[in-house]
Design a protein around this motif. Structure first.
Motif, mmCIF file in Angstrom:
data_model
loop_
_atom_site.group_PDB
_atom_site.id
_atom_site.type_symbol
_atom_site.label_atom_id
_atom_site.label_comp_id
_atom_site.label_asym_id
_atom_site.label_seq_id
_atom_site.Cartn_x
_atom_site.Cartn_y
_atom_site.Cartn_z
ATOM 1 N N UNK A 258 0.819 -1.227 0.000
ATOM 2 C CA UNK A 258 0.000 0.000 0.000
ATOM 3 C C UNK A 258 0.851 1.275 0.000
ATOM 4 N N UNK A 259 2.056 1.198 0.599
ATOM 5 C CA UNK A 259 2.962 2.353 0.590
ATOM 6 C C UNK A 259 3.374 2.748 -0.830
ATOM 7 N N UNK A 260 3.446 1.742 -1.716
ATOM 8 C CA UNK A 260 3.942 1.977 -3.068
ATOM 9 C C UNK A 260 2.834 2.231 -4.085
ATOM 10 N N UNK A 261 1.602 1.994 -3.638
ATOM 11 C CA UNK A 261 0.477 2.137 -4.571
ATOM 12 C C UNK A 261 0.431 3.555 -5.178
ATOM 13 N N UNK A 262 0.592 4.631 -4.365
ATOM 14 C CA UNK A 262 0.550 5.973 -4.963
ATOM 15 C C UNK A 262 1.685 6.220 -5.966
ATOM 16 N N UNK A 263 2.863 5.676 -5.653
ATOM 17 C CA UNK A 263 4.000 5.869 -6.559
ATOM 18 C C UNK A 263 3.737 5.169 -7.890
ATOM 19 N N UNK A 264 3.223 3.948 -7.809
ATOM 20 C CA UNK A 264 2.921 3.214 -9.042
ATOM 21 C C UNK A 264 1.872 3.982 -9.841
ATOM 22 N N UNK A 265 0.840 4.477 -9.133
ATOM 23 C CA UNK A 265 -0.241 5.193 -9.848
ATOM 24 C C UNK A 265 0.298 6.449 -10.529
ATOM 25 N N UNK A 266 1.249 7.100 -9.872
ATOM 26 C CA UNK A 266 1.811 8.344 -10.426
ATOM 27 C C UNK A 266 2.417 8.107 -11.815
ATOM 28 N N UNK A 267 3.030 6.954 -12.007
ATOM 29 C CA UNK A 267 3.736 6.714 -13.274
ATOM 30 C C UNK A 267 2.972 5.813 -14.236
ATOM 31 N N UNK A 268 1.776 5.359 -13.843
ATOM 32 C CA UNK A 268 1.129 4.340 -14.663
ATOM 33 C C UNK A 268 0.425 4.922 -15.892
ATOM 34 N N UNK A 269 0.393 4.086 -16.958
ATOM 35 C CA UNK A 269 -0.364 4.468 -18.151
ATOM 36 C C UNK A 269 -1.534 3.516 -18.368
ATOM 37 N N UNK A 270 -1.851 2.696 -17.386
ATOM 38 C CA UNK A 270 -2.851 1.634 -17.569
ATOM 39 C C UNK A 270 -4.246 2.084 -17.135
ATOM 40 N N UNK A 271 -4.311 2.757 -15.979
ATOM 41 C CA UNK A 271 -5.635 3.069 -15.423
ATOM 42 C C UNK A 271 -6.378 4.066 -16.306
ATOM 43 N N UNK A 272 -7.671 3.816 -16.441
ATOM 44 C CA UNK A 272 -8.510 4.693 -17.260
ATOM 45 C C UNK A 272 -8.619 4.223 -18.706
ATOM 46 N N UNK A 273 -7.855 3.188 -19.051
ATOM 47 C CA UNK A 273 -7.873 2.741 -20.446
ATOM 48 C C UNK A 273 -8.730 1.497 -20.649
ATOM 49 N N UNK A 274 -9.235 1.364 -21.875
ATOM 50 C CA UNK A 274 -9.877 0.113 -22.285
ATOM 51 C C UNK A 274 -8.753 -0.858 -22.606
ATOM 52 N N UNK A 275 -8.744 -2.012 -21.958
ATOM 53 C CA UNK A 275 -7.640 -2.952 -22.188
ATOM 54 C C UNK A 275 -8.156 -4.376 -22.405
ATOM 55 N N UNK A 276 -7.285 -5.174 -22.971
ATOM 56 C CA UNK A 276 -7.566 -6.601 -23.116
ATOM 57 C C UNK A 276 -6.475 -7.316 -22.327
ATOM 58 N N UNK A 277 -6.864 -8.200 -21.408
ATOM 59 C CA UNK A 277 -5.853 -8.871 -20.576
ATOM 60 C C UNK A 277 -5.848 -10.356 -20.881
ATOM 61 N N UNK A 278 -4.638 -10.856 -21.128
ATOM 62 C CA UNK A 278 -4.493 -12.292 -21.354
ATOM 63 C C UNK A 278 -4.312 -12.962 -19.998
ATOM 64 N N UNK A 279 -5.181 -13.909 -19.697
ATOM 65 C CA UNK A 279 -5.127 -14.629 -18.428
ATOM 66 C C UNK A 279 -4.634 -16.048 -18.697
ATOM 67 N N UNK A 283 -9.037 -14.722 -22.127
ATOM 68 C CA UNK A 283 -8.824 -13.275 -22.258
ATOM 69 C C UNK A 283 -10.001 -12.540 -21.646
ATOM 70 N N UNK A 284 -9.764 -11.311 -21.214
ATOM 71 C CA UNK A 284 -10.872 -10.518 -20.703
ATOM 72 C C UNK A 284 -10.682 -9.080 -21.170
ATOM 73 N N UNK A 285 -11.805 -8.436 -21.569
ATOM 74 C CA UNK A 285 -11.731 -7.049 -22.048
ATOM 75 C C UNK A 285 -12.477 -6.144 -21.090
ATOM 76 N N UNK A 286 -12.028 -4.924 -20.967
ATOM 77 C CA UNK A 286 -12.757 -3.997 -20.111
ATOM 78 C C UNK A 286 -11.956 -2.748 -19.847
ATOM 79 N N UNK A 287 -12.474 -1.947 -18.872
ATOM 80 C CA UNK A 287 -11.770 -0.706 -18.542
ATOM 81 C C UNK A 287 -10.983 -0.914 -17.239
ATOM 82 N N UNK A 288 -9.689 -0.555 -17.294
ATOM 83 C CA UNK A 288 -8.864 -0.651 -16.084
ATOM 84 C C UNK A 288 -9.249 0.517 -15.195
ATOM 85 N N UNK A 289 -9.925 0.222 -14.075
ATOM 86 C CA UNK A 289 -10.422 1.357 -13.290
ATOM 87 C C UNK A 289 -9.577 1.673 -12.057
#
Ligand code: BTN
Length: 315
Positions: A258-279, A283-289
């Motif tokens: 949890x200490x690192x969650x804000x740092x990761x969020x600061x630099x991330x390009x994933x959240x807010x995007x429509x993505x497809x994830x290979x599991x 596969x699953x499609x959706x919005x990374x929220x």
């Protein structure tokens, strides 16, 4: 490096910014002028920039950014010139009992490994290829799932502070302007309730020019040098990044993600995007929220349900 080349380099070092005649070099080496020229050519191929001028001789104008073996070893970092993969070499060191936070690096990897069984292109002198061995005590395997995210966030933070705008893509990509400049491969050995050791392998493309990438990677990959001026030498980068990682891992294993969650969020390009994830199972499609407190991705799928994804790859 053969001794003829070492003699030539010593001459350049003794007379910085001065031309050295082919004649002098051929006398020093006791070889013909054409043998001198061949050695100069080979030095050029390893990254030395040497100009030649008809009546003056040779001038050294630039040196390759080689890893400083003595400095690395003085800091306790294992160095090998060439290896299949630093993760494999690290595994062997770990099996032989290497301590927590042992680091091993190589100038080149002949069989560098990426995630999902892919290769990791690791040419000589171009990047940083290294693996950190971790032995967290009293931490179950569930407590290490976000070590890759911690690593990515710390590397992005350090490079960004040095004017290299690196971003993170969940879970293990380091990007500059949407192209991949680094990746992280985390592996571990353990039992369901304990970890024997963890290997965090980090690859960072530093000096690659476009021609240094294989054709299939050219549209997807980049390097720090292609995206801006790299003022730091690779040795400095490695020491600075591994030092910051050591501090970060200590905090992470004691306090959690949890200490690192804000740092990761600061630099991330994933959240807010429509993505497809290979599991592992489809596969699953959706919005990374969002990213939860343990580093799992929250994905709102097409039916509106929020799925928690701990492992996968955005494709
Ligand atoms: C990925 O993005 O697929 C992960 C790439 C990880 C590459 C690094 S380079 C150092 C270490 N040794 C390896 O063989 N792989 C990792």
């Amino acid at each position: 490096m053969n001794s003829a080349k070492q003699v030539i380099l010593r001459q350049f070092k003794e007379k910085p910014n001065q031309y050295i005649s082919g004649e002098l070099l051929s006398k020093k080496l006791n070889v013909s002028r054409s043998a001198v020229w061949k050695n100069i050519e080979q030095l050029r191929q390893t990254g030395y920039e040497i100009t030649a001028c008809r009546n003056k001789g040779y001038l050294l104008v630039g040196e390759p950014d080689l890893l400083d073996i003595e400095l690395l070893q003085a800091k306790g970092i294992y160095y090998v010139e060439s290896v299949d993969s630093t993760n494999l070499a690290a595994r062997q060191l770990a099996e032989e009992g290497a301590d927590n936070f042992t680091v091993i690096t190589a100038e080149e990897q002949l069989a560098g490994r990426g995630r999902h069984g892919r290769n990791w292109h690791s040419p000589k002198g171009k990047g940083l290829w290294f693996t950190v061995i971790l032995r967290p005590e009293g931490v179950p395997p569930t407590g290490i799932s976000s070590v890759t995210l911690v690593t990515a966030a710390v590397v992005a933070d350090y490079l960004s502070a040095n004017n290299i705008p690196v971003k993170v893509k969940w879970p293990n990509d380091l990007l500059i302007r949407e192209k991949k400049t680094g990746g992280i491969l985390t592996e571990f050995k353990g039992e369901p309730d304990r970890i024997d050791y963890l290997l965090v392998g980090i690859g960072l493309n530093v000096h690659h020019r476009t021609v240094d990438f294989p054709d299939q990677l050219k549209p997807l990959a980049t390097s720090l040098g292609l995206e801006g001026e790299v003022k730091l030498k690779r040795t400095e980068l490695l020491l600075a990044i591994s030092g910051r990682l050591q501090q970060a891992y200590n905090l992470y294993f004691n306090e959690g993600f949890s200490l690192f969650q804000p740092l990761w969020k600061k630099y991330n390009v994933t959240l807010g995007r429509e993505v497809k994830v290979k599991l592992p199972n489809g596969e699953i499609k959706g919005k990374a929220i969002d990213l939860n407190e343990s580093g799992a991705l929250l994905l709102q799928d097409e039916s509106g349900t929020v799925q928690t994804i701990s492992y996968g790859e955005i494709i």
